[in-house]
Design a protein around this motif. Structure first.
Motif, PDB file in Angstrom:
ATOM      1  N   TYR A 144      12.357  42.167  18.242  1.00  9.67           N
ATOM      2  CA  TYR A 144      13.819  41.491  18.050  1.00  9.67           C
ATOM      3  C   TYR A 144      14.795  42.144  18.241  1.00  9.67           C
ATOM      4  O   TYR A 144      15.975  41.762  18.877  1.00  9.67           O
ATOM      5  N   MET A 145      14.879  43.351  17.362  1.00  8.59           N
ATOM      6  CA  MET A 145      16.196  44.243  17.158  1.00  8.59           C
ATOM      7  C   MET A 145      16.488  44.778  18.539  1.00  8.59           C
ATOM      8  O   MET A 145      17.589  45.198  18.896  1.00  8.59           O
ATOM      9  N   GLU A 146      15.548  45.254  19.371  1.00  6.18           N
ATOM     10  CA  GLU A 146      15.834  46.161  20.636  1.00  6.18           C
ATOM     11  C   GLU A 146      15.486  45.722  21.904  1.00  6.18           C
ATOM     12  O   GLU A 146      15.666  46.217  22.959  1.00  6.18           O
ATOM     13  N   SER A 147      15.451  44.212  21.712  1.00  8.86           N
ATOM     14  CA  SER A 147      14.977  43.583  23.043  1.00  8.86           C
ATOM     15  C   SER A 147      16.359  43.704  23.966  1.00  8.86           C
ATOM     16  O   SER A 147      16.197  43.445  25.217  1.00  8.86           O
ATOM     17  N   ARG A 148      17.514  44.302  23.480  1.00  5.66           N
ATOM     18  CA  ARG A 148      18.836  44.322  24.499  1.00  5.66           C
ATOM     19  C   ARG A 148      18.433  45.452  25.449  1.00  5.66           C
ATOM     20  O   ARG A 148      19.044  45.695  26.391  1.00  5.66           O
ATOM     21  N   ARG A 155      12.554  42.191  29.151  1.00 12.78           N
ATOM     22  CA  ARG A 155      13.299  41.268  28.609  1.00 12.78           C
ATOM     23  C   ARG A 155      12.912  39.909  28.844  1.00 12.78           C
ATOM     24  O   ARG A 155      12.961  39.103  27.991  1.00 12.78           O
ATOM     25  N   GLU A 156      12.976  39.587  30.031  1.00 12.66           N
ATOM     26  CA  GLU A 156      12.137  38.490  30.692  1.00 12.66           C
ATOM     27  C   GLU A 156      10.916  38.100  30.052  1.00 12.66           C
ATOM     28  O   GLU A 156      11.126  36.852  29.497  1.00 12.66           O
ATOM     29  N   ARG A 157      10.128  38.883  29.905  1.00 15.60           N
ATOM     30  CA  ARG A 157       8.972  38.529  29.126  1.00 15.60           C
ATOM     31  C   ARG A 157       9.141  38.281  27.644  1.00 15.60           C
ATOM     32  O   ARG A 157       8.479  37.329  26.996  1.00 15.60           O
ATOM     33  N   ALA A 158       9.806  38.791  27.054  1.00 16.18           N
ATOM     34  CA  ALA A 158      10.368  38.653  25.545  1.00 16.18           C
ATOM     35  C   ALA A 158      10.808  37.197  25.427  1.00 16.18           C
ATOM     36  O   ALA A 158      10.416  36.451  24.734  1.00 16.18           O
ATOM     37  N   ILE A 159      11.601  36.973  26.185  1.00 11.84           N
ATOM     38  CA  ILE A 159      12.370  35.538  26.147  1.00 11.84           C
ATOM     39  C   ILE A 159      11.428  34.423  26.386  1.00 11.84           C
ATOM     40  O   ILE A 159      11.342  33.421  25.875  1.00 11.84           O
ATOM     41  N   ALA A 160      10.638  34.834  27.567  1.00 13.81           N
ATOM     42  CA  ALA A 160       9.539  33.831  27.857  1.00 13.81           C
ATOM     43  C   ALA A 160       8.732  33.754  26.593  1.00 13.81           C
ATOM     44  O   ALA A 160       8.069  32.549  26.276  1.00 13.81           O
ATOM     45  N   GLY A 161       8.011  34.355  25.866  1.00 15.28           N
ATOM     46  CA  GLY A 161       7.307  34.403  24.557  1.00 15.28           C
ATOM     47  C   GLY A 161       7.950  33.660  23.792  1.00 15.28           C
ATOM     48  O   GLY A 161       7.518  32.663  23.189  1.00 15.28           O
ATOM     49  N   THR A 165       6.651  29.423  22.220  1.00 15.82           N
ATOM     50  CA  THR A 165       6.314  28.930  21.011  1.00 15.82           C
ATOM     51  C   THR A 165       7.109  27.675  20.700  1.00 15.82           C
ATOM     52  O   THR A 165       6.577  27.017  20.326  1.00 15.82           O
ATOM     53  N   GLU A 166       8.519  27.860  21.135  1.00 12.16           N
ATOM     54  CA  GLU A 166       9.458  26.757  20.627  1.00 12.16           C
ATOM     55  C   GLU A 166       8.944  25.293  21.487  1.00 12.16           C
ATOM     56  O   GLU A 166       9.006  24.371  20.719  1.00 12.16           O
ATOM     57  N   ARG A 167       8.640  25.759  22.641  1.00  8.54           N
ATOM     58  CA  ARG A 167       7.828  24.479  23.405  1.00  8.54           C
ATOM     59  C   ARG A 167       6.797  23.946  23.063  1.00  8.54           C
ATOM     60  O   ARG A 167       6.802  22.756  22.907  1.00  8.54           O
ATOM     61  N   LEU A 168       5.947  24.895  22.518  1.00 12.45           N
ATOM     62  CA  LEU A 168       4.748  24.480  22.107  1.00 12.45           C
ATOM     63  C   LEU A 168       4.920  23.658  20.603  1.00 12.45           C
ATOM     64  O   LEU A 168       4.347  22.602  20.638  1.00 12.45           O
ATOM     65  N   ILE A 169       5.807  24.239  19.927  1.00  5.35           N
ATOM     66  CA  ILE A 169       6.297  23.339  18.565  1.00  5.35           C
ATOM     67  C   ILE A 169       6.693  21.955  18.959  1.00  5.35           C
ATOM     68  O   ILE A 169       6.450  20.864  18.510  1.00  5.35           O
ATOM     69  N   SER A 170       7.886  22.022  19.936  1.00  3.60           N
ATOM     70  CA  SER A 170       8.233  20.744  20.354  1.00  3.60           C
ATOM     71  C   SER A 170       7.250  19.638  20.941  1.00  3.60           C
ATOM     72  O   SER A 170       7.271  18.520  20.663  1.00  3.60           O
ATOM     73  N   GLU A 171       6.197  20.105  21.850  1.00  2.00           N
ATOM     74  CA  GLU A 171       5.190  19.188  22.033  1.00  2.00           C
ATOM     75  C   GLU A 171       4.312  18.780  20.998  1.00  2.00           C
ATOM     76  O   GLU A 171       4.126  17.477  21.016  1.00  2.00           O
TER      77      GLU A 171
END
Lengths: 233, 233
Positions: A144-148, A155-161, A165-171
């Motif tokens: 979280y802290m170093e993704s910059r 970075r792409e993969r981190a954001i995708a991850g 999760t968020e989409r899964l919750i939403s579904e």
DNA sequence: GTCTATATTCGGATAGAC
DNA sequence: GTCTATCCGAATATAGAC
């Protein structure tokens, strides 16, 4: 007091994961095989473990940039030269650590298929997320802290991850709504609001430790909070 | 659609704050007077504004450590030598920026006394917090991500600020509970869970911008979520 | 008050002996 | 496979002319 813990709870979960520790490291070794100059697998796995753990510890105190390879050498007891035959470069070390966590998460964060009721599936997701971030707290915090500082790919993969999760919750929320189990106006925003409740656990770990709130305490309280918010009893 | 916005909303709030911008900078100037080699106040205020804004922008992209004073010099158009006659050292710059945000927050985050109902006071706190973190988003983000690099003193104050908000929430919840307005089992944990919902706004700002969710959208949704979770209507 | 040029320290990385 | 010694570029900070 009733809980939603299912049969197991955290200790059982933890035992299950730690049995696979070496497999995870082996996969990282394979991924970065080309740049690791040491050949004996057993040696590499043992050293990688130490290197990763120590890097996470130092970085989470002072930041990754502020942690010099020299510091790391001293703290691990591995000389500069040796260290570099495992990590190739500081950037590569970053990317190795990132893959390590991703390997673990990909292999463990799955909702079992025998759970069919959306309400139970959501509960399971939330609880398992807390559990896995408890085990990998240093990694999640670091990520979280170093993704910059990750290279664009990582970075792409981190954001995708994150978004997965968020989409899964939403579904799961939407399924629950259509079955009349939840009362929610805006499932996307609600999912976005649940996400930080999961992150809270690994970002403020010290606070809860000080207050003697255990993993299961947190999971119980957080799940109750969420279910009350979405009107699911 | 009903909202809990009160009479004003974000734009009015913003206007009120920006009128005081120079006062805030002046207070920072006074606090660090001893180490700033330039004497003319007007010059200093103008330059500090530029230096702070630019530092926040660069740091929030690449991290504070990774941002060199050279980068800062180029981006502000102020030479290395000049720059150092304002900031004394990179560490001091960090601490100046930290005070800047604290000055603003201390002067603006107050619950007005004409609000007496706990339910309304909590609403006001949550909304105002979102508003102020919208205006100072770069600072809050910076402060969250870089707090590891603060000197012990500044870090202390940062943590104290954190906990103050949380305690305030907790107290308002307890008032609400004792008046029968909320149904909450554990006010401390609940307050701890509300906190990250406030932080979410400045930590994931980009996400909400992309989704075209405005400050007031977020404040409305978040407040509704919280009130539903605590059983307040 | 602002600039350019420079001293100095530090950290990433490697060579090569054992 | 591991270590020590060393190179080199980069970044903080300052001196001193304008």
């Amino acid at each position: 007091m009733t809980t939603t813990r299912g049969t197991e709870g955290y200790p059982a979960f933890r035992r299950k994961i730690s049995n696979h520790q070496d497999e995870f490291l082996r996969e990282v070794f394979e991924r970065h095989h080309a740049v690791i100059r040491i050949k004996k697998e057993a040696v590499v796995l043992r050293k990688l473990q130490i290197i990763f753990d120590t890097t996470l510890e130092l970085s989470n105190q002072h930041g990754f940039q502020a942690t010099s390879v020299r510091d790391l050498s001293v703290a691990t007891g591995i000389s500069m030269g040796s260290l570099y035959s495992y990590i190739e470069s500081k950037d590569r070390l970053l990317s190795m650590i990132q893959s390590y966590g991703q390997v673990v998460v990909n292999r463990t964060l799955r909702i079992p298929e025998h759970l069919t009721v959306p309400l139970e599936r959501l509960r399971h997701l939330l609880r398992t997320h807390v559990y896995i971030t408890e085990i990998l707290q240093p990694w999640f915090y670091f990520s979280y802290m170093e993704s910059r500082h990750f290279d664009p790919d990582a970075r792409e993969r981190a954001i995708a991850g994150e978004l997965r999760t968020e989409r899964l919750i939403s579904e799961l929320l939407q399924e629950g709504i259509s079955q009349g189990a939840y009362r929610v106006e805006n499932p996307e925003l609600t999912a976005a609001l649940i996400k930080p409740l999961l992150q809270e656990w690994y970002l403020k770990r010290w606070k809860y430790r000080r207050r003697r709130i255990t993993v299961d305490d947190y999971a119980d309280g957080m799940i109750a909070f969420v279910e009350s918010a979405v009107g699911g009893r």
